[in-house]
Structure formats: C-alpha cells, structure tokens
Enzyme design. Sequence first.
Site, short mmCIF file in Angstrom:
data_model
loop_
_atom_site.label_atom_id
_atom_site.label_comp_id
_atom_site.label_asym_id
_atom_site.label_seq_id
_atom_site.Cartn_x
_atom_site.Cartn_y
_atom_site.Cartn_z
N GLY A 71 0.81 -1.21 0.00
CA GLY A 71 0.00 0.00 0.00
C GLY A 71 0.85 1.26 0.00
O GLY A 71 0.54 2.24 -0.68
N THR A 72 1.93 1.24 0.77
CA THR A 72 2.78 2.43 0.86
C THR A 72 3.37 2.78 -0.51
O THR A 72 3.33 3.94 -0.94
CB THR A 72 3.92 2.20 1.88
OG1 THR A 72 3.32 1.92 3.15
CG2 THR A 72 4.83 3.39 1.99
N ASN A 151 -7.97 4.03 8.77
CA ASN A 151 -7.42 2.92 9.53
C ASN A 151 -7.57 3.09 11.04
O ASN A 151 -7.80 2.11 11.76
CB ASN A 151 -5.95 2.70 9.17
CG ASN A 151 -5.15 3.99 9.15
OD1 ASN A 151 -5.53 4.95 8.47
ND2 ASN A 151 -4.07 4.03 9.88
N HIS A 201 -1.72 -7.67 2.55
CA HIS A 201 -1.68 -8.17 3.93
C HIS A 201 -2.83 -7.63 4.80
O HIS A 201 -3.01 -8.06 5.92
CB HIS A 201 -0.32 -7.91 4.59
CG HIS A 201 -0.07 -6.50 5.06
ND1 HIS A 201 -0.31 -6.10 6.35
CD2 HIS A 201 0.41 -5.41 4.41
CE1 HIS A 201 0.02 -4.83 6.48
NE2 HIS A 201 0.46 -4.38 5.32
N CYS A 325 1.32 2.05 13.34
CA CYS A 325 2.50 2.88 13.10
C CYS A 325 2.88 3.66 14.35
O CYS A 325 4.01 4.07 14.52
CB CYS A 325 2.23 3.87 11.98
SG CYS A 325 1.32 3.14 10.63
C1 PLP Z 1 -1.76 -0.33 6.04
C2 PLP Z 1 -2.12 0.88 5.29
C3 PLP Z 1 -1.27 1.41 4.30
C4 PLP Z 1 0.10 0.84 4.03
O1 PLP Z 1 0.06 -0.40 3.38
P1 PLP Z 1 1.36 -1.35 3.44
O2 PLP Z 1 1.05 -2.46 2.49
O3 PLP Z 1 1.48 -1.82 4.85
O4 PLP Z 1 2.52 -0.53 2.99
C5 PLP Z 1 -1.72 2.52 3.60
N1 PLP Z 1 -2.91 3.06 3.85
C6 PLP Z 1 -3.75 2.59 4.78
C7 PLP Z 1 -5.08 3.24 4.98
C8 PLP Z 1 -3.39 1.48 5.54
O5 PLP Z 1 -4.21 1.02 6.47
#
Ligand code: PLP
Length: 402
Positions: A71-72, A151, A201, A325
Amino acid sequence: MKEIYFDHSATTPVDPSVFETMLPYLRDRYGNPSSSYRLGKEARQAMENAREQVAALIGASPDEIIFTSGGTEANNLAILGTAYRHWGKGRHIITSAIEHRAVLEPCKFLKSQGFDVTFLPVDESGMVDSGEVGRAIRPDTILVSIMHANNEIGTIQPVEEIGKILRERGIVFHCDAVQAAGRIPVDVEKLGCDMLSISAHKLYGPKGVGCLYLRKGTEIVPLITGGGQEKDLRGGTENLPGIVGFGRAAELARQFLDRIPWELVLLRDRIIDGISERIPNSFLNGHRFRRLPGHASFSFAGVDGQALISMLDEKGISASSGSACHSDSPGPSHVLKAMGYSDQLAQSTLRVTLGRDNDDRQVDYLLTILPDIIEALRDISMAFAPEGECPCEDHPSRYHQE
Ligand SMILES: *Cc1c(COP(=O)(O)O)cnc(C)c1O
C-alpha cells in the site's frame, strides 16, 4: 486462554488457502515471468491470473493493475508519479488531514519541493466534507487524494460524492482503499477514481505486495525504473509468490463480500454498546454508522493508551492504540488531533479491529476484563492529575456521555 487477535487493521493472518496457493511458487515454480521458456511462461500465466483476480475485486480491468510492494508504494507511486508527470501543468494537491502517513509523507515531501498542498479538515466524526473538496480546487490543482476508510477510526469517507465532483471538474482522483478493500465493496467505476491503492496483507494475503489501480489513460511516471516490468511503471522482477497469494486473497475477499458481513457488524456493535454501557467517560472515535464492519475505536478519559495495550497483552489480547505505526512514533494521533481532540484524550485510545477468525466468546472476554483494567489505570492516572481537572471535558463531540 488462547491468544485473541483484535488488530486486523494493522495486518491480517495469511489465509491457509492463500498459503497453499503460494507454496509451489516458492518451490519448483520459480521461473521469472519475463523468461520465454516453459517455466517462465507458466510464471507469467500465474501472474496474469492473479491480476485478473485482483482486478475483479474492484471492478477494474486486468491491464489497469500495477503490482507494487504494498500500500505504501502504491500511494507513493500515485502521488509522486502524478506530481512528477504534471508539475508543468500545476503544483497544487488536495488531500485530507487524516490520511495514512503513506499519503501524508509523500505530500509533505512534495511541499518541501515547492508544491502547494491543501490538507482538508474533518469534522468530529472524522468525515471529509465533499463540498469542501470541490471548493479547494484551483486552476493549478493536479491531484486529489482522499482515503476510502480510515485505519485508526474506521470512518468511511463520502468517496462516491467526491469522485463525482472530481469527474465533473476533470481532476485526477486517487483513493487509498487499503482498509476498505476486502472489508466493504470497492468499485472503481462507482467511485469514479483514476487511481486506487490496495495492500494484500490487510485482506488475508502476504506482506510485501499490493497494487495501484491505474485507470486507462491516466498518466504517471514510474518511481522505480529498470527492466520495464509492469508496463514500464515499476521495474524489478516481480514478487511472484506474493502476487499469486494476493490474487487468491482477492478471490476469497470477493466471495466473502458476496453478502454483507453481518457477523462482523454485530460483533462490532456488541463491543461498541458493551463499552459504552459498562465504562463511564468512554467515547467512540469515528462515525457511529458510517464505519468499517469490524472496527471499534474508543478513547477513555484519564487512561494511558500504551499502558492499556500492555495490560490487554498480558491477558492474551492483541489490540492497538490508534494505528500500528504509532508504536514507532509516539505522540498523539494526527487523526484524533484533526478531529479536535486534546493531546491527552488522543493518547487514551483503544482500537479493536475484528476479522473473520473472531467470535462472540472472544468479545465476551474483552467486555468482561476491560472495565477493571480501565478503572485500575484511571486510579493510577488520577493520583497524578492536577486538582479539579477532569480529562473528559476535553472531548470535542456530541458523543459526550455523563
Ligand atoms: C496499512 C495501510 C497502508 C500501508 O500499506 P502497506 O502495504 O502496509 O505498505 C496505507 N494506507 C492505509 C489506509 C493502511 O491502512
């Protein structure tokens, strides 16, 4: 008592069937998808099959899916990739104050490079006002990035309304749907977004893989260049086991969402009602109804969130304070601060996020032990509180309970 996992917004376990699907690609199906002999072609076939499965989850076409490391990276690719592509056209970006740091940080980086970024405020339930998004648009606006579901607090944003406004105005719309995908229906056509981020994940897939949905015709530049993989937008030999697992996880998520996940809604509401009834001066964080099915988040006036998490851990419960985080970057949550919370109340948070593996018995256990833990922690903190100061008066919202 067996360990109880209540932190599905931080990450989810890998579904056993996802694991089984991945295994051959860690053993004998190790081909490189770019190789032209049989082993390579099979790898390519598996990857394209996964691309179809992921695309189907969000109503996209397979050639609009760019696999990333999660996601990042997807958020960075969307934001930096758009900014570098269109900086000659304009340098204004709109986002919200409550985005995940994987959106906020690339935006702040661009700001340091001379871009102008508008961080839209939210109301006390953590909602962005779609009208305000429209009003923030300027002639030099090149991108709007608003998340689907938050989140930390679980609030679902009015993304369809925002998408409609941005469509009419011809502004590129990126949506971080990492929390929403697999939990509520996400459809790129209904959202009218041009880019959308997902992470495996968070939906029972493996870590280290995700994707950016990129609508046909949307122009960005790559952040990682190399061997031309992923349509020249993300160089590097593909993470095939991860991608295959992501595909299977997306397929399972689609089956799961065939019907409304009422079990999770009911379990969540049992937690919300149970805590509200049993624990005085507790405040629900986020919107009461427009929230993710398995998501409950509370602030307890006069309680140290980190201490609460440790005490629950001792009792076999994994839950978090705000977001995952925050364990690395202490300090009050930027989300709760944006909602008008005092520093103190913003650090007294418990987030319980449920998944397919949770049940009533586990919720009962939480509701049984929590009141005593909160009382004990309040006893400690009240011993140090200045005379006559009641931390519950800090709360900004109408959820205030007596
Ligand atoms: C977990 C999360 C991310 C980051 O995703 P990763 O795959 O862990 O890098 C980005 N945005 C939101 C809203 C998330 O909950």
